[in-house]
Design a protein around this motif. Structure first.
Motif, PDB file in Angstrom:
ATOM      1  N   VAL A   1       0.830  -1.208   0.000  1.00 26.91           N
ATOM      2  CA  VAL A   1       0.000   0.000   0.000  1.00 26.91           C
ATOM      3  C   VAL A   1       0.868   1.263   0.000  1.00 26.91           C
ATOM      4  CG1 VAL A   1      -1.935  -1.149   1.151  1.00 26.91           C
ATOM      5  CG2 VAL A   1      -0.223   0.023   2.515  1.00 26.91           C
ATOM      6  N   PRO A   2       0.363   2.336  -0.616  1.00 27.06           N
ATOM      7  CA  PRO A   2       1.095   3.601  -0.561  1.00 27.06           C
ATOM      8  C   PRO A   2       1.277   4.036   0.893  1.00 27.06           C
ATOM      9  CG  PRO A   2      -0.722   3.739  -2.120  1.00 27.06           C
ATOM     10  CD  PRO A   2      -0.880   2.444  -1.386  1.00 27.06           C
ATOM     11  N   VAL A   3       2.340   4.742   1.157  1.00 26.24           N
ATOM     12  CA  VAL A   3       2.631   5.182   2.518  1.00 26.24           C
ATOM     13  C   VAL A   3       1.443   5.918   3.119  1.00 26.24           C
ATOM     14  CG1 VAL A   3       4.125   6.687   3.894  1.00 26.24           C
ATOM     15  CG2 VAL A   3       5.109   5.278   2.105  1.00 26.24           C
ATOM     16  N   SER A   4       0.768   6.706   2.313  1.00 27.44           N
ATOM     17  CA  SER A   4      -0.373   7.482   2.816  1.00 27.44           C
ATOM     18  C   SER A   4      -1.541   6.602   3.261  1.00 27.44           C
ATOM     19  CB  SER A   4      -0.851   8.461   1.749  1.00 27.44           C
ATOM     20  OG  SER A   4      -1.286   7.757   0.601  1.00 27.44           O
ATOM     21  N   GLY A   5      -1.588   5.349   2.834  1.00 27.12           N
ATOM     22  CA  GLY A   5      -2.704   4.477   3.177  1.00 27.12           C
ATOM     23  C   GLY A   5      -2.386   3.403   4.205  1.00 27.12           C
ATOM     24  N   VAL A   6      -1.191   3.443   4.786  1.00 31.38           N
ATOM     25  CA  VAL A   6      -0.774   2.384   5.707  1.00 31.38           C
ATOM     26  C   VAL A   6      -1.663   2.325   6.946  1.00 31.38           C
ATOM     27  CG1 VAL A   6       1.084   1.592   7.228  1.00 31.38           C
ATOM     28  CG2 VAL A   6       1.593   2.288   4.900  1.00 31.38           C
ATOM     29  N   ALA A   7      -1.951   3.458   7.553  1.00 30.79           N
ATOM     30  CA  ALA A   7      -2.749   3.465   8.785  1.00 30.79           C
ATOM     31  C   ALA A   7      -4.134   2.862   8.539  1.00 30.79           C
ATOM     32  CB  ALA A   7      -2.868   4.883   9.327  1.00 30.79           C
ATOM     33  N   LYS A   8      -4.762   3.260   7.458  1.00 28.53           N
ATOM     34  CA  LYS A   8      -6.100   2.747   7.133  1.00 28.53           C
ATOM     35  C   LYS A   8      -6.037   1.238   6.849  1.00 28.53           C
ATOM     36  CE  LYS A   8     -10.047   3.483   4.149  1.00 28.53           C
ATOM     37  NZ  LYS A   8     -10.627   4.239   3.050  1.00 28.53           N
ATOM     38  N   ALA A   9      -5.004   0.801   6.131  1.00 29.71           N
ATOM     39  CA  ALA A   9      -4.868  -0.618   5.806  1.00 29.71           C
ATOM     40  C   ALA A   9      -4.661  -1.447   7.069  1.00 29.71           C
ATOM     41  CB  ALA A   9      -3.711  -0.819   4.841  1.00 29.71           C
TER      42      ALA A   9
END
Length: 97
Positions: free
Chosen positions: A68-76
């Motif tokens: 996942v893109p770095v910006s989406g890690v928390a959500k993932a």
């Protein structure tokens, strides 16, 4: 218009910034699946996949969603914690040889 004026006008025109196609920065992704030989959970990849990551994706194309893109890690990570679709992909990745 005198030759001097023409030269000045030409210099002004050529000095203006011309739009250039922007150089696309390599995408940075983070692997959020279970640690495996050659790739660990949380590994950051820039500009492409490692051989171990590529083997994982080749085994099951759906596993590409674990990068996942770095910006989406928390959500993932939240999705995994809640038992969402990414959680199921982690289970599949665990079983890939």
């Amino acid at each position: 218009m005198s030759k001097t004026d023409e030269k000045n006008e030409t210099a002004k025109t050529s000095a203006r910034a011309k739009p250039r196609p922007s150089a696309k920065a390599p995408e940075k992704v983070v692997y959020i699946g279970p640690s495996r030989p050659g790739i660990m959970n949380g590994s950051a990849l820039i500009g492409g996949y490692t051989p171990a990551a590529q083997r994982l994706i080749d085994a099951d194309k759906r596993l590409k969603r674990l990068f996942v893109p770095v910006s989406g890690v928390a959500k993932a990570r939240q999705d995994i914690k809640k038992g969402g679709a990414l959680s199921e992909l982690c289970k599949i990745a665990q079983g890939v040889e």
